[in-house]
Write a protein that holds these residues in place. Sequence first.
Motif, PDB file in Angstrom:
ATOM      1  N   HIS A   6      -1.215  17.767 -83.710  1.00 23.51           N
ATOM      2  CA  HIS A   6       0.399  17.516 -83.941  1.00 23.51           C
ATOM      3  C   HIS A   6       1.178  16.276 -82.662  1.00 23.51           C
ATOM      4  CE1 HIS A   6       4.170  19.739 -84.986  1.00 23.51           C
ATOM      5  NE2 HIS A   6       4.908  19.243 -83.382  1.00 23.51           N
ATOM      6  N   ASP A   7       2.651  15.914 -83.103  1.00 17.90           N
ATOM      7  CA  ASP A   7       3.320  14.996 -82.132  1.00 17.90           C
ATOM      8  C   ASP A   7       4.711  15.494 -82.835  1.00 17.90           C
ATOM      9  OD1 ASP A   7       2.566  12.106 -81.425  1.00 17.90           O
ATOM     10  OD2 ASP A   7       4.636  12.405 -82.321  1.00 17.90           O
ATOM     11  N   GLU A   8       5.550  14.325 -81.558  1.00 19.16           N
ATOM     12  CA  GLU A   8       7.272  15.532 -82.234  1.00 19.16           C
ATOM     13  C   GLU A   8       7.830  15.290 -80.604  1.00 19.16           C
ATOM     14  OE1 GLU A   8       7.043  19.724 -82.272  1.00 19.16           O
ATOM     15  OE2 GLU A   8       8.241  19.866 -80.369  1.00 19.16           O
ATOM     16  N   LYS A   9       9.194  14.531 -80.857  1.00 16.34           N
ATOM     17  CA  LYS A   9       9.588  13.854 -79.815  1.00 16.34           C
ATOM     18  C   LYS A   9      10.129  14.814 -78.464  1.00 16.34           C
ATOM     19  CE  LYS A   9      13.895  11.653 -79.538  1.00 16.34           C
ATOM     20  NZ  LYS A   9      15.515  11.637 -81.030  1.00 16.34           N
ATOM     21  N   MET A  10      10.120  14.454 -77.429  1.00 13.05           N
ATOM     22  CA  MET A  10      11.006  15.234 -76.526  1.00 13.05           C
ATOM     23  C   MET A  10      12.135  16.067 -76.314  1.00 13.05           C
ATOM     24  SD  MET A  10       8.716  13.882 -72.432  1.00 13.05           S
ATOM     25  CE  MET A  10      10.441  13.849 -71.358  1.00 13.05           C
ATOM     26  N   PRO A  11      11.988  17.081 -76.335  1.00 15.40           N
ATOM     27  CA  PRO A  11      13.491  17.536 -76.345  1.00 15.40           C
ATOM     28  C   PRO A  11      14.163  17.366 -75.617  1.00 15.40           C
ATOM     29  CG  PRO A  11      12.293  19.292 -76.193  1.00 15.40           C
ATOM     30  CD  PRO A  11      11.203  18.262 -76.038  1.00 15.40           C
ATOM     31  N   LEU A  12      15.592  16.452 -75.464  1.00 15.00           N
ATOM     32  CA  LEU A  12      16.307  16.721 -74.262  1.00 15.00           C
ATOM     33  C   LEU A  12      17.086  17.732 -73.685  1.00 15.00           C
ATOM     34  CD1 LEU A  12      18.192  13.285 -75.821  1.00 15.00           C
ATOM     35  CD2 LEU A  12      16.432  13.180 -74.115  1.00 15.00           C
ATOM     36  N   GLN A  13      16.800  18.938 -74.928  1.00 17.90           N
ATOM     37  CA  GLN A  13      17.723  20.006 -74.074  1.00 17.90           C
ATOM     38  C   GLN A  13      16.914  21.155 -74.515  1.00 17.90           C
ATOM     39  OE1 GLN A  13      20.841  20.783 -76.342  1.00 17.90           O
ATOM     40  NE2 GLN A  13      22.766  20.679 -74.410  1.00 17.90           N
ATOM     41  N   CYS A  14      16.465  22.599 -73.584  1.00 16.90           N
ATOM     42  CA  CYS A  14      15.921  23.602 -74.330  1.00 16.90           C
ATOM     43  C   CYS A  14      16.030  23.814 -75.668  1.00 16.90           C
ATOM     44  CB  CYS A  14      15.983  24.475 -72.913  1.00 16.90           C
ATOM     45  SG  CYS A  14      15.226  26.261 -73.477  1.00 16.90           S
ATOM     46  N   PRO A  15      15.196  23.706 -76.281  1.00 16.25           N
ATOM     47  CA  PRO A  15      15.301  24.778 -77.198  1.00 16.25           C
ATOM     48  C   PRO A  15      15.379  26.169 -77.325  1.00 16.25           C
ATOM     49  CG  PRO A  15      12.539  23.369 -78.002  1.00 16.25           C
ATOM     50  CD  PRO A  15      13.334  23.477 -76.154  1.00 16.25           C
ATOM     51  N   SER A  16      15.247  27.245 -76.126  1.00 19.36           N
ATOM     52  CA  SER A  16      15.428  28.077 -75.921  1.00 19.36           C
ATOM     53  C   SER A  16      16.544  28.300 -76.258  1.00 19.36           C
ATOM     54  CB  SER A  16      14.395  28.522 -75.529  1.00 19.36           C
ATOM     55  OG  SER A  16      14.869  30.286 -75.010  1.00 19.36           O
ATOM     56  N   CYS A  17      17.446  28.062 -74.386  1.00 21.66           N
ATOM     57  CA  CYS A  17      18.473  28.076 -73.593  1.00 21.66           C
ATOM     58  C   CYS A  17      19.765  27.168 -73.592  1.00 21.66           C
ATOM     59  CB  CYS A  17      18.247  29.154 -72.250  1.00 21.66           C
ATOM     60  SG  CYS A  17      17.657  27.985 -71.615  1.00 21.66           S
ATOM     61  N   GLY A  18      19.568  25.393 -74.181  1.00 25.47           N
ATOM     62  CA  GLY A  18      19.612  25.085 -74.329  1.00 25.47           C
ATOM     63  C   GLY A  18      20.176  24.129 -72.815  1.00 25.47           C
ATOM     64  N   ASN A  19      19.424  24.389 -71.821  1.00 28.42           N
ATOM     65  CA  ASN A  19      19.501  23.868 -70.430  1.00 28.42           C
ATOM     66  C   ASN A  19      18.852  22.420 -70.391  1.00 28.42           C
ATOM     67  OD1 ASN A  19      19.168  22.910 -68.014  1.00 28.42           O
ATOM     68  ND2 ASN A  19      16.998  24.112 -68.079  1.00 28.42           N
ATOM     69  N   THR A  20      19.441  21.146 -69.465  1.00 23.83           N
ATOM     70  CA  THR A  20      18.650  20.406 -69.658  1.00 23.83           C
ATOM     71  C   THR A  20      17.492  19.744 -68.733  1.00 23.83           C
ATOM     72  OG1 THR A  20      20.955  19.702 -68.394  1.00 23.83           O
ATOM     73  CG2 THR A  20      20.851  18.818 -71.285  1.00 23.83           C
ATOM     74  N   ASP A  21      18.124  20.499 -67.632  1.00 22.66           N
ATOM     75  CA  ASP A  21      17.105  20.134 -67.068  1.00 22.66           C
ATOM     76  C   ASP A  21      15.014  20.991 -67.277  1.00 22.66           C
ATOM     77  OD1 ASP A  21      15.412  19.680 -64.322  1.00 22.66           O
ATOM     78  OD2 ASP A  21      16.981  22.142 -63.450  1.00 22.66           O
ATOM     79  N   LEU A  22      14.841  19.242 -68.428  1.00 21.68           N
ATOM     80  CA  LEU A  22      13.552  20.181 -68.226  1.00 21.68           C
ATOM     81  C   LEU A  22      12.567  19.176 -67.215  1.00 21.68           C
ATOM     82  CD1 LEU A  22      13.691  20.103 -72.355  1.00 21.68           C
ATOM     83  CD2 LEU A  22      13.792  21.910 -71.076  1.00 21.68           C
ATOM     84  N   TYR A  23      11.444  19.848 -67.193  1.00 20.90           N
ATOM     85  CA  TYR A  23      10.599  18.728 -66.521  1.00 20.90           C
ATOM     86  C   TYR A  23       9.508  19.432 -66.762  1.00 20.90           C
ATOM     87  CZ  TYR A  23       9.948  22.510 -63.201  1.00 20.90           C
ATOM     88  OH  TYR A  23       9.379  24.046 -62.613  1.00 20.90           O
ATOM     89  N   PRO A  24       8.117  17.732 -66.785  1.00 21.74           N
ATOM     90  CA  PRO A  24       6.589  18.422 -66.797  1.00 21.74           C
ATOM     91  C   PRO A  24       6.009  19.261 -65.203  1.00 21.74           C
ATOM     92  CG  PRO A  24       7.246  15.885 -67.015  1.00 21.74           C
ATOM     93  CD  PRO A  24       8.371  16.600 -66.490  1.00 21.74           C
ATOM     94  N   THR A  25       4.610  19.836 -66.468  1.00 19.00           N
ATOM     95  CA  THR A  25       4.736  20.303 -64.962  1.00 19.00           C
ATOM     96  C   THR A  25       2.817  20.751 -65.010  1.00 19.00           C
ATOM     97  OG1 THR A  25       4.304  22.522 -63.752  1.00 19.00           O
ATOM     98  CG2 THR A  25       5.217  23.120 -66.407  1.00 19.00           C
TER      99      THR A  25
END
Length: 735
Positions: free
Chosen positions: A474-493
């Motif tokens: 399964h493959d999807e676009k990386m979201p720019l915002q958190c789908p849960s809270c709307g925060n834009t600070d998403l980072y890979p860990t």
Amino acid sequence: MTDTLHILKVALDVPLDRVFDYRTDKPNTQIGQYVVVPFGARKMIGVVVGISDTSSIESKKLKSIIRLDPEVIFDEQSFKLFQFCSQYYHYPLGQTILSAVPSRLKKINTKAMAKKYLYRLTPKAIELGVDQLPPRQTTLKRIVMALIDATLLDEASLRSMSSAWKKSIETLDEMGWIEKEEITLDDKVYIQAPIPSLNDEQKKAFDEISKTNKTFAAWLLYGITGSGKTEVYIRLIEEALKKEHAQVLVLVPEINLTPQLESRFRARFEKYMLVTLHSHLTDNERLTHWRLAKEGQAQIVIGTRLSIFTPMPHLSLIIIDEEHDASFKQQEGLRYHARDVAIFRAKSENIPIVMGTATPSLETWFNATKTKDAKKFGFLKLTSRAVLDSTLPEIKCIDISKSTVTKGFSPYLVEAIRDRLNKKEQSLIFINRRGFAPVLLCSSCQWTGRCHRCSSRLVVHLNQKRLRCHHCGHDEKMPLQCPSCGNTDLYPTGLGTQRIEETIKEFFPEARILRVDRDSTKTKEALNDLFLKMKNREIDILIGTQMLSKGHDFPYLSLVGVLDTDQALYSPDFRASERLFSQLMQVSGRAGRAKTKGEVYIQTAFPNHPIFEALKTHDYEHFANELLKERELAELSPFAFLVLLKGEAHQLAHVMQFLNDAMIHAQNLSAHVTVYNPVRPMMERLKGMERAQLVLQASSRVALQKLLNDWVPYLRENKLAQKVKWVVDVDPLEF
Ligand code: ADP
Ligand code: ZN
Ligand code: ZN
């Protein structure tokens, strides 16, 4: 024509444990021939496994075969092997046989191909015989007679018979007397390395094993990487091939079947025909190599697990290198373990089998050192590295609970790499396969991307800006915002190999770095290229997961850094620490194989764990014996035999009902088998399917098999089985 019925018992590639009767008018059909038959509304490929003149089916209802292929694809010995596998792994005979032959044979239409050839006579030619050749054609006759003798001949052999061989072959071709097969056996000249004389331990191993070269005997050849096991194999093969027509089978893990290993064998066995069988071959190559083995032409076959099923009429010796390797177990379809099948085969053909490794599987270790059963394995040991002045690496643990770690690296490791760079030596950064894929994390609500079809996290592919499930694709676009809270600070860990590469580039901008993973080493050329670059010192730092192939040295590699491996220490799989040990032992063997002293740094939060203590002292034996004690207490393999029933369905309730039913039935069948409750595996959901499994455990293999004989047919009959996809895994390796 007589009126006698010829009934063929045909095994088909269908999940039913029975054979099917068909009628034929060809009286000379043999067991082992391919047929095309009508099956329902379809045409299917099948194999003749029996011939009879009676059938329980009314004769007018019997259907006739559509086509008979002249090639006999297995002999009696292989048939025995298929029957054993079908019975032991409880997998239908037809499916067993058809999963064991090269796939190209299975296509309904096989067409001949071009290029470089091997030649064989057509059935027509064999029927007519030499006497039907035009008179005075002595060359033609000679060639046909040679082909009758040898079945298959290559161009070199033909050339040696006559300078006009080409003309003769053309004539035979026009007469329809000859078939050609494409061939890709290479004709390179190999550099002859000097042949070392065996050291005392090697000599002892060779002598002991040679004493048993005419009967069945199973040997464990235990010795660290570089202790000269391969040299012992080579001597044993030489010895075995002294017997006329003899053939030898060498099984290796896929990842170890490198061009280096192949050319080492080719260099030492230039006089012999050596073929390989593995997944990098084309279907045509695979088929040709397999046929050469089947016809007794190829004297040495080096192959991966599937090659254990290759018919070899004069098999005299089986060697399994890296016996412990998990890739010998097939994880789908016929779930066989090539090592166990090989032992059965050696027994049944009454020949010796030699299993070599630095870290035996606990089952093998037990069989070789702990049981008093004289029928089990002989035990031979190589205790030191064969090349003088090459030493074992020094292994150190870095306690990452006490040290600051920057992007996965402790300062000690960074310093050690810098030191190698200064000394113009090479480093390898080793990453454990699992748990290193980076996931996307929301800094405010801790949301992470999850696959909706599997119980897994989605992996960040930064370059493409996509999230991907490595289990179902399964493959999807990386979201720019958190789908849960709307925060834009998403980072890979988490540390993917890509991120580690970036980090290393940051630390050492001047270093020449190469990242190696499964994809980048898919082809032989890519691997070759890698070895060459390492040898030519065009690489300073290698980053890799499992590219620990043997059969080649990295003479300038002196440092191995092992990033976090700790999750294996608390895995629910009871084999996790056994696997981790052998993996780390093997990766450590990459350091300092030549004259450079090697060092291994392992980053862990548990530096005092017994596994690291054992690694530091290179003490597999102590570690294995401790593990054996644990296994005995827990009644696990090798002290007990296990079977796993795995089920999956769209609805969990269906799986659970199926498994509960299976459990109750099993409990009623035998008092000598423990039947556990159904549980969910680590990966509860996969590709949209809900999964659950149950384990059977017994101290007696016989009791367990007896139960399975009744239980598996019962499962097949179960109505729920239509809604539930299920498999039975005998001697499962993974849970
Ligand atoms: P292993 O299979 O245990 O990893 P190899 O057989 O590949 O070990 O041996 C490691 C290296 O030592 C190879 O380069 C091999 O040619 C060399 N070697 C093996 N046996 C001897 C020996 N008796 N004397 C000198 N060198 C040897
Ligand atoms: Zn959030
Ligand atoms: Zn998925």
